[in-house]
Design a protein around this motif. Structure first.
Motif, PDB file in Angstrom:
ATOM      1  N   PRO A  33       0.795  -1.234   0.000  1.00  0.00           N
ATOM      2  CA  PRO A  33       0.000   0.000   0.000  1.00  0.00           C
ATOM      3  C   PRO A  33       0.827   1.284   0.000  1.00  0.00           C
ATOM      4  CG  PRO A  33       0.090  -0.855   2.220  1.00  0.00           C
ATOM      5  CD  PRO A  33       0.852  -1.830   1.352  1.00  0.00           C
ATOM      6  N   LEU A  34       2.135   1.200  -0.208  1.00  0.00           N
ATOM      7  CA  LEU A  34       2.941   2.412  -0.339  1.00  0.00           C
ATOM      8  C   LEU A  34       2.768   2.998  -1.734  1.00  0.00           C
ATOM      9  CD1 LEU A  34       6.245   1.241   1.379  1.00  0.00           C
ATOM     10  CD2 LEU A  34       4.608   2.910   2.272  1.00  0.00           C
ATOM     11  N   PRO A  35       3.028   4.290  -1.895  1.00  0.00           N
ATOM     12  CA  PRO A  35       3.049   4.885  -3.240  1.00  0.00           C
ATOM     13  C   PRO A  35       4.178   4.266  -4.071  1.00  0.00           C
ATOM     14  CG  PRO A  35       2.882   6.574  -1.552  1.00  0.00           C
ATOM     15  CD  PRO A  35       3.204   5.286  -0.844  1.00  0.00           C
ATOM     16  N   ASP A  36       4.212   4.586  -5.369  1.00  0.00           N
ATOM     17  CA  ASP A  36       5.137   3.945  -6.308  1.00  0.00           C
ATOM     18  C   ASP A  36       6.607   4.134  -5.975  1.00  0.00           C
ATOM     19  OD1 ASP A  36       3.112   2.927  -8.018  1.00  0.00           O
ATOM     20  OD2 ASP A  36       2.895   4.913  -8.922  1.00  0.00           O
ATOM     21  N   LYS A  45      12.405  11.701   4.185  1.00  0.00           N
ATOM     22  CA  LYS A  45      11.719  10.657   3.401  1.00  0.00           C
ATOM     23  C   LYS A  45      10.542  11.305   2.674  1.00  0.00           C
ATOM     24  CE  LYS A  45      10.781   6.070   2.924  1.00  0.00           C
ATOM     25  NZ  LYS A  45      11.673   4.961   2.745  1.00  0.00           N
ATOM     26  N   HIS A  46      10.361  10.938   1.418  1.00  0.00           N
ATOM     27  CA  HIS A  46       9.303  11.522   0.590  1.00  0.00           C
ATOM     28  C   HIS A  46       8.733  10.431  -0.307  1.00  0.00           C
ATOM     29  CE1 HIS A  46       7.753  15.534  -0.483  1.00  0.00           C
ATOM     30  NE2 HIS A  46       7.485  14.994  -1.647  1.00  0.00           N
ATOM     31  N   PHE A  47       7.445  10.540  -0.636  1.00  0.00           N
ATOM     32  CA  PHE A  47       6.787   9.557  -1.489  1.00  0.00           C
ATOM     33  C   PHE A  47       6.167  10.223  -2.705  1.00  0.00           C
ATOM     34  CE2 PHE A  47       6.754   7.573   2.686  1.00  0.00           C
ATOM     35  CZ  PHE A  47       7.165   6.286   2.390  1.00  0.00           C
ATOM     36  N   PHE A  48       6.192   9.503  -3.823  1.00  0.00           N
ATOM     37  CA  PHE A  48       5.591   9.947  -5.068  1.00  0.00           C
ATOM     38  C   PHE A  48       4.736   8.824  -5.645  1.00  0.00           C
ATOM     39  CE2 PHE A  48       9.294  12.582  -4.615  1.00  0.00           C
ATOM     40  CZ  PHE A  48       8.949  13.804  -5.169  1.00  0.00           C
ATOM     41  N   GLU A  49       3.546   9.171  -6.061  1.00  0.00           N
ATOM     42  CA  GLU A  49       2.706   8.252  -6.833  1.00  0.00           C
ATOM     43  C   GLU A  49       2.805   8.705  -8.282  1.00  0.00           C
ATOM     44  OE1 GLU A  49       0.053   5.095  -7.692  1.00  0.00           O
ATOM     45  OE2 GLU A  49       1.378   5.493  -6.007  1.00  0.00           O
ATOM     46  N   LEU A  50       3.034   7.758  -9.197  1.00  0.00           N
ATOM     47  CA  LEU A  50       3.188   8.084 -10.616  1.00  0.00           C
ATOM     48  C   LEU A  50       1.989   7.585 -11.404  1.00  0.00           C
ATOM     49  CD1 LEU A  50       6.149   8.240  -9.529  1.00  0.00           C
ATOM     50  CD2 LEU A  50       6.856   7.540 -11.806  1.00  0.00           C
ATOM     51  N   THR A  97      -6.556   9.709  -6.740  1.00  0.00           N
ATOM     52  CA  THR A  97      -7.095  10.189  -5.467  1.00  0.00           C
ATOM     53  C   THR A  97      -7.936   9.118  -4.794  1.00  0.00           C
ATOM     54  OG1 THR A  97      -7.006  12.495  -6.196  1.00  0.00           O
ATOM     55  CG2 THR A  97      -8.526  12.000  -4.401  1.00  0.00           C
ATOM     56  N   ALA A  98      -8.531   8.241  -5.568  1.00  0.00           N
ATOM     57  CA  ALA A  98      -9.363   7.167  -5.011  1.00  0.00           C
ATOM     58  C   ALA A  98      -8.537   6.102  -4.294  1.00  0.00           C
ATOM     59  CB  ALA A  98     -10.185   6.525  -6.124  1.00  0.00           C
ATOM     60  N   LYS A  99      -7.243   6.021  -4.580  1.00  0.00           N
ATOM     61  CA  LYS A  99      -6.382   5.025  -3.941  1.00  0.00           C
ATOM     62  C   LYS A  99      -6.000   5.455  -2.528  1.00  0.00           C
ATOM     63  CE  LYS A  99      -3.208   2.837  -6.191  1.00  0.00           C
ATOM     64  NZ  LYS A  99      -1.985   2.512  -6.925  1.00  0.00           N
ATOM     65  N   GLN A 100      -5.774   4.476  -1.686  1.00  0.00           N
ATOM     66  CA  GLN A 100      -5.333   4.735  -0.318  1.00  0.00           C
ATOM     67  C   GLN A 100      -3.883   4.294  -0.172  1.00  0.00           C
ATOM     68  OE1 GLN A 100      -7.235   6.293   2.095  1.00  0.00           O
ATOM     69  NE2 GLN A 100      -8.568   6.614   0.341  1.00  0.00           N
ATOM     70  N   TYR A 101      -3.080   5.113   0.481  1.00  0.00           N
ATOM     71  CA  TYR A 101      -1.670   4.810   0.688  1.00  0.00           C
ATOM     72  C   TYR A 101      -1.387   4.780   2.177  1.00  0.00           C
ATOM     73  CZ  TYR A 101      -1.787   6.393  -4.114  1.00  0.00           C
ATOM     74  OH  TYR A 101      -2.127   6.550  -5.431  1.00  0.00           O
ATOM     75  N   GLU A 102      -0.479   3.924   2.565  1.00  0.00           N
ATOM     76  CA  GLU A 102      -0.065   3.852   3.964  1.00  0.00           C
ATOM     77  C   GLU A 102       1.372   4.342   4.058  1.00  0.00           C
ATOM     78  OE1 GLU A 102      -0.770   0.025   5.687  1.00  0.00           O
ATOM     79  OE2 GLU A 102      -2.817  -0.045   4.928  1.00  0.00           O
ATOM     80  N   THR A 103       1.521   5.556   4.552  1.00  0.00           N
ATOM     81  CA  THR A 103       2.858   6.128   4.742  1.00  0.00           C
ATOM     82  C   THR A 103       2.896   6.797   6.109  1.00  0.00           C
ATOM     83  OG1 THR A 103       2.423   8.366   3.931  1.00  0.00           O
ATOM     84  CG2 THR A 103       2.933   6.691   2.269  1.00  0.00           C
ATOM     85  N   ASP A 104       4.084   7.171   6.510  1.00  0.00           N
ATOM     86  CA  ASP A 104       4.225   7.921   7.752  1.00  0.00           C
ATOM     87  C   ASP A 104       4.237   9.426   7.473  1.00  0.00           C
ATOM     88  OD1 ASP A 104       6.625   8.001   6.456  1.00  0.00           O
ATOM     89  OD2 ASP A 104       7.843   7.488   8.208  1.00  0.00           O
ATOM     90  N   ARG A 105       3.840   9.805   6.280  1.00  0.00           N
ATOM     91  CA  ARG A 105       3.791  11.210   5.871  1.00  0.00           C
ATOM     92  C   ARG A 105       2.335  11.611   5.662  1.00  0.00           C
ATOM     93  NH1 ARG A 105       7.948  11.720   7.842  1.00  0.00           N
ATOM     94  NH2 ARG A 105       9.904  11.164   6.922  1.00  0.00           N
TER      95      ARG A 105
END
Length: 161
Positions: A33-36, A45-50, A97-105
């Motif tokens: 469930p993390l972004p890409d 730490k940073h996350f990006f969804e592509l 936007t409909a997707k759910q991600y599990e991050t600490d951000r």
């Protein structure tokens, strides 16, 4: 090339021209469930969804034509279909936007990219106003919505300062 390899290639190109202080050695492909993509930006730490900027009907038509060609040994032309850059960008944001991600951000950045495979170059003049509206509409969901032209190594709509 796998989807993961393709996304890493696109992201590394984006990282080079984004203006962000991205540690190139920290770029890593992630699994749901993390972004890409995860990486370190300015030491954090940073996350990006592509997501690829693509008209779904055109992609489906091309996929069908290629699939039929593999089965039968010949191909036909796909149907003529008009599209709107604004609709393509809006659809990409809505889908992700409909997707759910599990991050600490709190927020994840969304990188919408054109790679010239299913869609030509996005028209900057046409999409800039819409992208800024989407950034405002989804400001509580996304860190920054980026629009990146991968073949030309260019940000199409710069982030708001």
């Amino acid at each position: 090339m796998t989807k993961t390899d393709h996304e890493l290639m696109v992201f590394k190109g984006f990282a080079e021209i984004s203006g962000l202080d991205i540690d190139s050695g920290s770029i890593k492909s992630e699994s749901p469930p993390l972004p890409d993509i995860s990486c370190t930006v300015s030491g954090q730490k940073h996350f990006f969804e592509l997501t690829r900027a693509v008209d779904q009907q055109i992609a489906n038509d091309i996929g069908y034509v290629l699939s039929e060609g593999r089965k039968t040994g010949y191909t036909r032309n796909s149907k003529i279909h008009s599209y709107s850059d604004v609709e393509i960008i809006t659809d990409a944001v809505t889908r992700k936007t409909a997707k759910q991600y599990e991050t600490d951000r709190d927020k994840v950045d969304l990188l919408i990219y054109s790679d010239g495979i299913y869609h030509g170059r996005l028209n900057e003049a046409i999409i800039e106003e819409e992208v800024n509206k989407l950034r405002e509409q989804y400001k509580d969901r996304w860190g920054i919505i980026w629009i990146y032209d991968h073949p030309n190594q260019k940000l199409l709509v710069k982030p708001c300062k």
